[in-house]
Write a protein that holds these residues in place. Structure first.
Motif, PDB file in Angstrom:
ATOM      1  N   GLN A 139       5.284  27.506  -1.136  1.00  0.00           N
ATOM      2  CA  GLN A 139       5.010  27.578  -2.774  1.00  0.00           C
ATOM      3  C   GLN A 139       3.655  27.759  -3.212  1.00  0.00           C
ATOM      4  OE1 GLN A 139       7.118  24.821  -5.518  1.00  0.00           O
ATOM      5  NE2 GLN A 139       4.671  24.153  -5.854  1.00  0.00           N
ATOM      6  N   GLY A 140       2.628  27.196  -2.162  1.00  0.00           N
ATOM      7  CA  GLY A 140       1.207  27.076  -2.567  1.00  0.00           C
ATOM      8  C   GLY A 140       0.739  28.519  -2.268  1.00  0.00           C
ATOM      9  N   LEU A 141       1.088  29.278  -1.198  1.00  0.00           N
ATOM     10  CA  LEU A 141       0.726  30.850  -0.970  1.00  0.00           C
ATOM     11  C   LEU A 141       1.260  31.499  -2.053  1.00  0.00           C
ATOM     12  CD1 LEU A 141       1.790  30.916   3.023  1.00  0.00           C
ATOM     13  CD2 LEU A 141      -0.512  30.741   2.023  1.00  0.00           C
ATOM     14  N   ALA A 142       2.147  31.280  -2.727  1.00  0.00           N
ATOM     15  CA  ALA A 142       2.668  32.041  -3.803  1.00  0.00           C
ATOM     16  C   ALA A 142       2.003  31.878  -5.231  1.00  0.00           C
ATOM     17  CB  ALA A 142       4.219  32.026  -3.852  1.00  0.00           C
ATOM     18  N   TYR A 143       1.477  30.597  -5.178  1.00  0.00           N
ATOM     19  CA  TYR A 143       0.968  30.407  -6.600  1.00  0.00           C
ATOM     20  C   TYR A 143      -0.775  30.304  -6.489  1.00  0.00           C
ATOM     21  CZ  TYR A 143      -0.401  25.590  -5.718  1.00  0.00           C
ATOM     22  OH  TYR A 143      -1.200  24.444  -4.961  1.00  0.00           O
ATOM     23  N   GLU A 144      -1.327  30.346  -5.568  1.00  0.00           N
ATOM     24  CA  GLU A 144      -2.612  30.274  -5.223  1.00  0.00           C
ATOM     25  C   GLU A 144      -3.311  31.575  -5.633  1.00  0.00           C
ATOM     26  OE1 GLU A 144      -6.209  28.635  -5.206  1.00  0.00           O
ATOM     27  OE2 GLU A 144      -4.352  27.418  -4.785  1.00  0.00           O
ATOM     28  N   LEU A 145      -2.703  32.479  -5.143  1.00  0.00           N
ATOM     29  CA  LEU A 145      -3.398  33.788  -5.438  1.00  0.00           C
ATOM     30  C   LEU A 145      -3.368  34.112  -6.851  1.00  0.00           C
ATOM     31  CD1 LEU A 145      -4.863  35.964  -3.568  1.00  0.00           C
ATOM     32  CD2 LEU A 145      -2.756  37.110  -3.583  1.00  0.00           C
ATOM     33  N   PRO A 146      -2.078  34.295  -7.799  1.00  0.00           N
ATOM     34  CA  PRO A 146      -2.279  34.261  -9.107  1.00  0.00           C
ATOM     35  C   PRO A 146      -3.284  33.159  -9.840  1.00  0.00           C
ATOM     36  CG  PRO A 146      -0.131  34.384  -8.237  1.00  0.00           C
ATOM     37  CD  PRO A 146      -1.053  34.089  -7.183  1.00  0.00           C
ATOM     38  N   LEU A 147      -3.317  32.168  -9.458  1.00  0.00           N
ATOM     39  CA  LEU A 147      -4.115  31.143 -10.062  1.00  0.00           C
ATOM     40  C   LEU A 147      -5.841  31.641  -9.627  1.00  0.00           C
ATOM     41  CD1 LEU A 147      -4.931  28.344 -11.208  1.00  0.00           C
ATOM     42  CD2 LEU A 147      -4.721  27.325  -8.969  1.00  0.00           C
ATOM     43  N   MET A 148      -6.058  32.040  -8.533  1.00  0.00           N
ATOM     44  CA  MET A 148      -7.310  32.480  -8.211  1.00  0.00           C
ATOM     45  C   MET A 148      -7.857  33.678  -9.061  1.00  0.00           C
ATOM     46  SD  MET A 148      -7.964  31.999  -4.103  1.00  0.00           S
ATOM     47  CE  MET A 148      -9.586  32.597  -4.046  1.00  0.00           C
ATOM     48  N   PHE A 149      -6.907  34.579  -9.565  1.00  0.00           N
ATOM     49  CA  PHE A 149      -7.163  35.629 -10.202  1.00  0.00           C
ATOM     50  C   PHE A 149      -7.286  35.242 -11.457  1.00  0.00           C
ATOM     51  CE2 PHE A 149      -5.462  38.323  -6.672  1.00  0.00           C
ATOM     52  CZ  PHE A 149      -6.694  39.072  -6.759  1.00  0.00           C
ATOM     53  N   ALA A 150      -6.466  34.359 -11.947  1.00  0.00           N
ATOM     54  CA  ALA A 150      -6.362  33.791 -13.260  1.00  0.00           C
ATOM     55  C   ALA A 150      -7.956  32.979 -13.506  1.00  0.00           C
ATOM     56  CB  ALA A 150      -5.591  32.746 -13.484  1.00  0.00           C
ATOM     57  N   LEU A 151      -8.520  32.283 -12.488  1.00  0.00           N
ATOM     58  CA  LEU A 151      -9.791  31.866 -12.687  1.00  0.00           C
ATOM     59  C   LEU A 151     -10.918  32.911 -12.657  1.00  0.00           C
ATOM     60  CD1 LEU A 151      -9.473  28.892 -10.215  1.00  0.00           C
ATOM     61  CD2 LEU A 151      -9.314  28.568 -12.796  1.00  0.00           C
TER      62      LEU A 151
END
Length: 309
Positions: A139-151
């Motif tokens: 799950q973390g691999l899937a949410y971390e990249l969108p989260l990083m682009f959101a930051l």
């Protein structure tokens, strides 16, 4: 202008974060009581807190040949990382650590939670926690990249990685208004790295509790507290990133920071009860196919705005 808080802020920040978490737990209990048709009273709100003394007195659970060092380390990392993350979050015009890479610090503490949850699943030497740990990594691999682009989007808009500069750059218009995709992706990330609500799959009841399956007593209390502390920490960080920090009429800056944080926290608690738990494989498909392209596009929009200034 964000200033560095005095030394007593080191005591105030964890205490305030704990109060946020307690408020979230109480609000969640009230929503649960209302959905179940029970009276929505102060007693219902305080019921989850009555489990704290019971957890402190309960004996730790034993499993065959556990790795106690890694197990305890993983359990401690989750709440400690949540507390450490708020060192760069300003309350009004003051912050504990006005780091030039403040947003990177926050993201690093969130990634550290990955390690904590993995160790908490690995340490017991049992099947269900181990699978729960793997679920969190997937799950973390899937949410971390969108989260990083959101930051990256607000960082691009502010042309800085310092959290205080994010606040100063929103004097005319909040980022939540013209960066809505990044804002929503960040809020989803807050739920995800707290593995709460629709992202509670690693601690799912279908797997006998997952990561939490073999924890009891103080260990279980720390892990559950870490989830709510992260929900509070993410809500607090959303304020300087997307909601203008302490800016607002009539009230002092610290009061606006408190009110905005509580508003975001209330929204996330409501979403937790509103949306069902999403399986990791289904969320990964949405994340890679939808969220990643949208957050990249949002970051590109922010870059074009900066280039045209």
């Amino acid at each position: 202008m964000v200033e560095t808080a005095p030394w007593w802020g080191l005591l105030l920040a964890p205490a305030l974060l704990l109060l946020y978490a307690v408020a979230a737990v109480a609000g969640d209990a009230l929503l649960a009581a209302g959905r179940a048709g029970r009276p929505v009273t102060a007693t219902a709100a305080l019921r989850p807190l009555l489990d704290v003394p019971r957890a402190l007195l309960a004996q730790p659970r034993r499993t065959p040949a556990p790795d106690l060092l890694l197990w305890r380390l993983g359990v401690l990392i989750v709440p400690v990382a949540a507390v450490m993350s708020v060192l760069v979050v300003p309350l009004g015009n003051r912050t504990l650590a006005d780091l030039p890479v403040g947003i990177v610090w926050f993201n690093a503490m969130e990634v550290l939670t990955w390690a904590g949850l993995w160790l908490a699943g690995w340490g017991p030497n049992a099947a269900f926690p181990l699978v729960g740990g793997y679920r969190f990594l997937a799950q973390g691999l899937a949410y971390e990249l969108p989260l990083m682009f959101a930051l990256i989007a607000p960082a691009t808009g502010a042309e800085s990685l310092r959290v205080g500069d994010f606040v100063a750059a929103q004097q005319g218009l909040w980022y939540a208004v013209w960066m809505p995709v990044a804002f929503l992706a960040f809020l989803a990330g807050v739920l995800a790295f707290g593995f709460i609500g629709p992202f509670a799959y690693p601690a799912g009841d279908d797997l006998a509790g997952g990561v939490l399956g073999e924890t009891a007593g103080v260990d279980r209390l720390l892990l559950r507290a870490g989830r709510w502390l992260w929900l509070a920490a993410g809500s607090a960080m959303a304020v300087p990133l997307f909601l203008g920090g302490g800016a607002g009429p009539g009230l002092p800056a610290w009061a606006w920071s408190l009110l905005k944080t509580l508003a975001v926290l209330a929204l996330l608690v409501w979403v937790r009860r509103l949306l069902p738990v999403v399986r990791a494989d289904r969320y990964m498909e949405v994340a890679w196919v939808v969220l990643v392209p949208l957050t990249i596009l949002q970051a590109l929009v922010a870059a074009l705005v900066v280039l045209n200034r």
